[in-house]
Scaffold this motif. Structure first.
Motif, PDB file in Angstrom:
ATOM      1  N   PRO A 120     -27.165 -46.372  -4.109  1.00  0.00           N
ATOM      2  CA  PRO A 120     -28.076 -47.201  -3.309  1.00  0.00           C
ATOM      3  C   PRO A 120     -29.509 -46.698  -3.329  1.00  0.00           C
ATOM      4  CG  PRO A 120     -26.652 -45.886  -1.881  1.00  0.00           C
ATOM      5  CD  PRO A 120     -26.136 -45.727  -3.274  1.00  0.00           C
ATOM      6  N   ARG A 121     -29.716 -45.435  -3.656  1.00  0.00           N
ATOM      7  CA  ARG A 121     -31.084 -44.908  -3.694  1.00  0.00           C
ATOM      8  C   ARG A 121     -31.897 -45.595  -4.781  1.00  0.00           C
ATOM      9  NH1 ARG A 121     -29.854 -38.711  -4.585  1.00  0.00           N
ATOM     10  NH2 ARG A 121     -28.604 -39.747  -6.208  1.00  0.00           N
ATOM     11  N   LEU A 122     -31.287 -45.818  -5.935  1.00  0.00           N
ATOM     12  CA  LEU A 122     -31.979 -46.514  -7.017  1.00  0.00           C
ATOM     13  C   LEU A 122     -32.223 -47.979  -6.667  1.00  0.00           C
ATOM     14  CD1 LEU A 122     -30.036 -45.027 -10.073  1.00  0.00           C
ATOM     15  CD2 LEU A 122     -32.352 -44.423  -9.311  1.00  0.00           C
ATOM     16  N   THR A 123     -31.255 -48.592  -5.996  1.00  0.00           N
ATOM     17  CA  THR A 123     -31.404 -49.984  -5.581  1.00  0.00           C
ATOM     18  C   THR A 123     -32.542 -50.120  -4.576  1.00  0.00           C
ATOM     19  OG1 THR A 123     -29.053 -50.420  -5.955  1.00  0.00           O
ATOM     20  CG2 THR A 123     -30.226 -51.943  -4.515  1.00  0.00           C
ATOM     21  N   ILE A 124     -32.621 -49.191  -3.643  1.00  0.00           N
ATOM     22  CA  ILE A 124     -33.690 -49.220  -2.644  1.00  0.00           C
ATOM     23  C   ILE A 124     -35.057 -49.102  -3.323  1.00  0.00           C
ATOM     24  CG2 ILE A 124     -34.741 -47.912  -0.747  1.00  0.00           C
ATOM     25  CD1 ILE A 124     -31.820 -47.271   0.146  1.00  0.00           C
ATOM     26  N   GLU A 125     -35.182 -48.161  -4.254  1.00  0.00           N
ATOM     27  CA  GLU A 125     -36.467 -47.993  -4.940  1.00  0.00           C
ATOM     28  C   GLU A 125     -36.815 -49.235  -5.766  1.00  0.00           C
ATOM     29  OE1 GLU A 125     -38.488 -45.751  -4.250  1.00  0.00           O
ATOM     30  OE2 GLU A 125     -37.317 -44.098  -3.434  1.00  0.00           O
ATOM     31  N   GLY A 126     -35.811 -49.812  -6.426  1.00  0.00           N
ATOM     32  CA  GLY A 126     -36.064 -51.003  -7.227  1.00  0.00           C
ATOM     33  C   GLY A 126     -36.575 -52.163  -6.392  1.00  0.00           C
ATOM     34  N   LEU A 127     -35.968 -52.368  -5.221  1.00  0.00           N
ATOM     35  CA  LEU A 127     -36.396 -53.465  -4.365  1.00  0.00           C
ATOM     36  C   LEU A 127     -37.753 -53.176  -3.733  1.00  0.00           C
ATOM     37  CD1 LEU A 127     -32.953 -54.332  -2.812  1.00  0.00           C
ATOM     38  CD2 LEU A 127     -34.311 -55.793  -4.312  1.00  0.00           C
ATOM     39  N   ARG A 128     -38.004 -51.931  -3.406  1.00  0.00           N
ATOM     40  CA  ARG A 128     -39.328 -51.575  -2.893  1.00  0.00           C
ATOM     41  C   ARG A 128     -40.411 -51.862  -3.931  1.00  0.00           C
ATOM     42  NH1 ARG A 128     -37.650 -45.845  -0.039  1.00  0.00           N
ATOM     43  NH2 ARG A 128     -37.638 -46.559   2.129  1.00  0.00           N
ATOM     44  N   GLN A 129     -40.141 -51.472  -5.179  1.00  0.00           N
ATOM     45  CA  GLN A 129     -41.128 -51.734  -6.222  1.00  0.00           C
ATOM     46  C   GLN A 129     -41.293 -53.225  -6.454  1.00  0.00           C
ATOM     47  OE1 GLN A 129     -40.395 -50.067 -10.136  1.00  0.00           O
ATOM     48  NE2 GLN A 129     -42.563 -50.200 -10.671  1.00  0.00           N
ATOM     49  N   ALA A 130     -40.206 -53.985  -6.363  1.00  0.00           N
ATOM     50  CA  ALA A 130     -40.291 -55.435  -6.543  1.00  0.00           C
ATOM     51  C   ALA A 130     -41.197 -56.060  -5.488  1.00  0.00           C
ATOM     52  CB  ALA A 130     -38.896 -56.056  -6.490  1.00  0.00           C
ATOM     53  N   VAL A 131     -41.050 -55.618  -4.245  1.00  0.00           N
ATOM     54  CA  VAL A 131     -41.922 -56.120  -3.175  1.00  0.00           C
ATOM     55  C   VAL A 131     -43.367 -55.686  -3.441  1.00  0.00           C
ATOM     56  CG1 VAL A 131     -42.455 -55.935  -0.719  1.00  0.00           C
ATOM     57  CG2 VAL A 131     -40.085 -56.237  -1.459  1.00  0.00           C
ATOM     58  N   TRP A 132     -43.550 -54.435  -3.843  1.00  0.00           N
ATOM     59  CA  TRP A 132     -44.886 -53.894  -4.150  1.00  0.00           C
ATOM     60  C   TRP A 132     -45.580 -54.734  -5.228  1.00  0.00           C
ATOM     61  CZ3 TRP A 132     -47.641 -49.295  -2.740  1.00  0.00           C
ATOM     62  CH2 TRP A 132     -48.672 -48.924  -3.614  1.00  0.00           C
ATOM     63  N   ASP A 133     -44.874 -54.983  -6.332  1.00  0.00           N
ATOM     64  CA  ASP A 133     -45.461 -55.708  -7.455  1.00  0.00           C
ATOM     65  C   ASP A 133     -45.766 -57.159  -7.099  1.00  0.00           C
ATOM     66  OD1 ASP A 133     -45.214 -53.400  -8.953  1.00  0.00           O
ATOM     67  OD2 ASP A 133     -43.387 -54.052  -9.991  1.00  0.00           O
ATOM     68  N   THR A 134     -44.850 -57.800  -6.365  1.00  0.00           N
ATOM     69  CA  THR A 134     -45.064 -59.201  -5.994  1.00  0.00           C
ATOM     70  C   THR A 134     -46.221 -59.331  -5.015  1.00  0.00           C
ATOM     71  OG1 THR A 134     -42.693 -59.612  -6.306  1.00  0.00           O
ATOM     72  CG2 THR A 134     -43.956 -61.301  -5.161  1.00  0.00           C
ATOM     73  N   ARG A 135     -46.333 -58.408  -4.086  1.00  0.00           N
ATOM     74  CA  ARG A 135     -47.477 -58.432  -3.168  1.00  0.00           C
ATOM     75  C   ARG A 135     -48.789 -58.261  -3.931  1.00  0.00           C
ATOM     76  NH1 ARG A 135     -47.112 -54.558   1.777  1.00  0.00           N
ATOM     77  NH2 ARG A 135     -48.842 -55.916   2.439  1.00  0.00           N
ATOM     78  N   ALA A 136     -48.779 -57.451  -4.974  1.00  0.00           N
ATOM     79  CA  ALA A 136     -49.987 -57.282  -5.795  1.00  0.00           C
ATOM     80  C   ALA A 136     -50.366 -58.596  -6.459  1.00  0.00           C
ATOM     81  CB  ALA A 136     -49.768 -56.191  -6.837  1.00  0.00           C
ATOM     82  N   MET A 137     -49.370 -59.348  -6.941  1.00  0.00           N
ATOM     83  CA  MET A 137     -49.673 -60.627  -7.579  1.00  0.00           C
ATOM     84  C   MET A 137     -50.179 -61.640  -6.557  1.00  0.00           C
ATOM     85  SD  MET A 137     -47.373 -62.821 -10.266  1.00  0.00           S
ATOM     86  CE  MET A 137     -48.143 -64.144 -11.230  1.00  0.00           C
ATOM     87  N   ILE A 138     -49.615 -61.625  -5.359  1.00  0.00           N
ATOM     88  CA  ILE A 138     -50.121 -62.493  -4.289  1.00  0.00           C
ATOM     89  C   ILE A 138     -51.595 -62.187  -4.023  1.00  0.00           C
ATOM     90  CG2 ILE A 138     -49.960 -63.009  -1.817  1.00  0.00           C
ATOM     91  CD1 ILE A 138     -46.917 -62.466  -2.056  1.00  0.00           C
ATOM     92  N   ALA A 139     -51.911 -60.888  -3.908  1.00  0.00           N
ATOM     93  CA  ALA A 139     -53.305 -60.489  -3.645  1.00  0.00           C
ATOM     94  C   ALA A 139     -54.235 -60.946  -4.759  1.00  0.00           C
ATOM     95  CB  ALA A 139     -53.372 -58.970  -3.467  1.00  0.00           C
ATOM     96  N   TRP A 140     -53.776 -60.835  -6.017  1.00  0.00           N
ATOM     97  CA  TRP A 140     -54.611 -61.245  -7.152  1.00  0.00           C
ATOM     98  C   TRP A 140     -54.860 -62.746  -7.137  1.00  0.00           C
ATOM     99  CZ3 TRP A 140     -53.281 -64.202 -11.590  1.00  0.00           C
ATOM    100  CH2 TRP A 140     -54.278 -64.247 -12.579  1.00  0.00           C
ATOM    101  N   LEU A 141     -53.820 -63.528  -6.859  1.00  0.00           N
ATOM    102  CA  LEU A 141     -53.971 -64.981  -6.821  1.00  0.00           C
ATOM    103  C   LEU A 141     -54.925 -65.409  -5.699  1.00  0.00           C
ATOM    104  CD1 LEU A 141     -50.263 -65.960  -7.486  1.00  0.00           C
ATOM    105  CD2 LEU A 141     -52.201 -66.565  -8.959  1.00  0.00           C
ATOM    106  N   LEU A 142     -54.809 -64.781  -4.539  1.00  0.00           N
ATOM    107  CA  LEU A 142     -55.718 -65.104  -3.438  1.00  0.00           C
ATOM    108  C   LEU A 142     -57.139 -64.687  -3.770  1.00  0.00           C
ATOM    109  CD1 LEU A 142     -53.480 -64.045  -0.408  1.00  0.00           C
ATOM    110  CD2 LEU A 142     -54.133 -66.389  -1.038  1.00  0.00           C
TER     111      LEU A 142
END
Length: 283
Positions: A120-142
């Protein structure tokens, strides 16, 4: 932070995007393992221009970001499989983003993505990074002028979508589609929880504690209920109806049921068309 993507013009006016993720794992014990794949350090995405007119070169239209499911991430295939015209024809630019350790971000010789898995540690990091990357794309689009940006994630991407509800105050709307919400519940549905009897009960309780940080029901949604719609397949045998129902109940959003299942999503285009029009009018 808002990224500054490298861009390349693709077919029919699409923009190919890539930028450094800059994500750093929080769990030092597995950080080296998580970061050893250099392909994962670069976010890969695509932006398609609305077909309604204007598009990428004129006054910016609203945008929606699509997040694929487990083992997906080949952008050409994702673009072909999703009924993106439901959004493009109603005045949205459409973004596609690749999940960490998936598609071109996966180690080439790996048979499957690094997560989800039994650690689960790898799964947690993967989902955290997914949220991180998607938030970055939201910020870029705005930042480039989109008046509002939503997210639509499918299956594993639907879990990322639901996690963003509790993390991104600039998100305008969200449409988790046939989402996964709880690894414990998924294990119960499919009989994959380890052990038997009391041993399985202890495992279940431990897994629930460990994965609470990636449980979208563990934190309040920052979106008003009218900005959330959860799409569920009545015949979904992978992420069963209760996953979507729990997200809708937690956020106060609508539960939109389609007659199809997890992969054969009959009715999805009509549902997306209605939601695209609804969210456009709401802004």
């Amino acid at each position: 932070p808002t990224p500054s993507p490298t861009t390349q013009r693709g077919r029919k006016g699409a923009l190919e995007l890539w930028w450094p993720s800059h994500y750093e794992p929080l769990d030092e014990e597995i950080a080296e393992q998580y970061m050893e794949t250099p392909f994962n350090h670069t976010v890969r995405a695509r932006l398609l221009p609305t077909t309604r007119g204007g598009g990428l070169a004129a006054k910016r239209p609203p945008a929606v970001i699509f997040i694929h499911g487990y083992r997906g991430g080949a952008l050409d295939m994702e673009q072909a499989l999703w009924p993106l015209s439901a959004w493009l024809d109603r005045g949205y630019d459409v973004g596609l983003i690749v999940l960490p350790h998936h598609g071109p971000r996966k180690r080439p010789d790996a048979s499957r993505p690094l997560y989800p898995g039994f650690d689960p540690r790898l799964t947690i990091e993967g989902l955290r990074q997914a949220v991180w990357d998607t938030r970055a794309m939201i910020a870029w689009l705005l930042d480039r002028g989109a008046p509002h940006v939503g997210v639509c994630g499918m299956s594993l991407g639907g879990l990322v979508n639901a996690l963003i509800f509790g993390a991104e105050p600039e998100l305008s709307f969200g449409v988790p589609t046939v989402p996964l919400t709880s690894f414990v519940a998924w294990g119960e549905d499919h009989g994959t929880l380890l052990g038997e009897g009391a041993q399985q009960k202890r495992y279940r309780e431990a897994l629930q504690r460990v994965t609470r940080v990636i449980d979208p029901l563990s934190r309040p949604s920052l979106l008003p209920p009218e900005r959330v719609a959860v799409v569920a397949g009545k015949n979904d045998r992978i992420n069963r109806l209760h996953h979507a129902r729990s997200v809708a109940a937690h956020t106060g959003g609508d539960l939109v049921q389609i007659p199809g299942g997890h992969l054969l999503q009959f009715g999805i285009k009509g549902a997306f068309s209605d939601l695209a029009e609804r969210f456009r009018q709401a802004h």
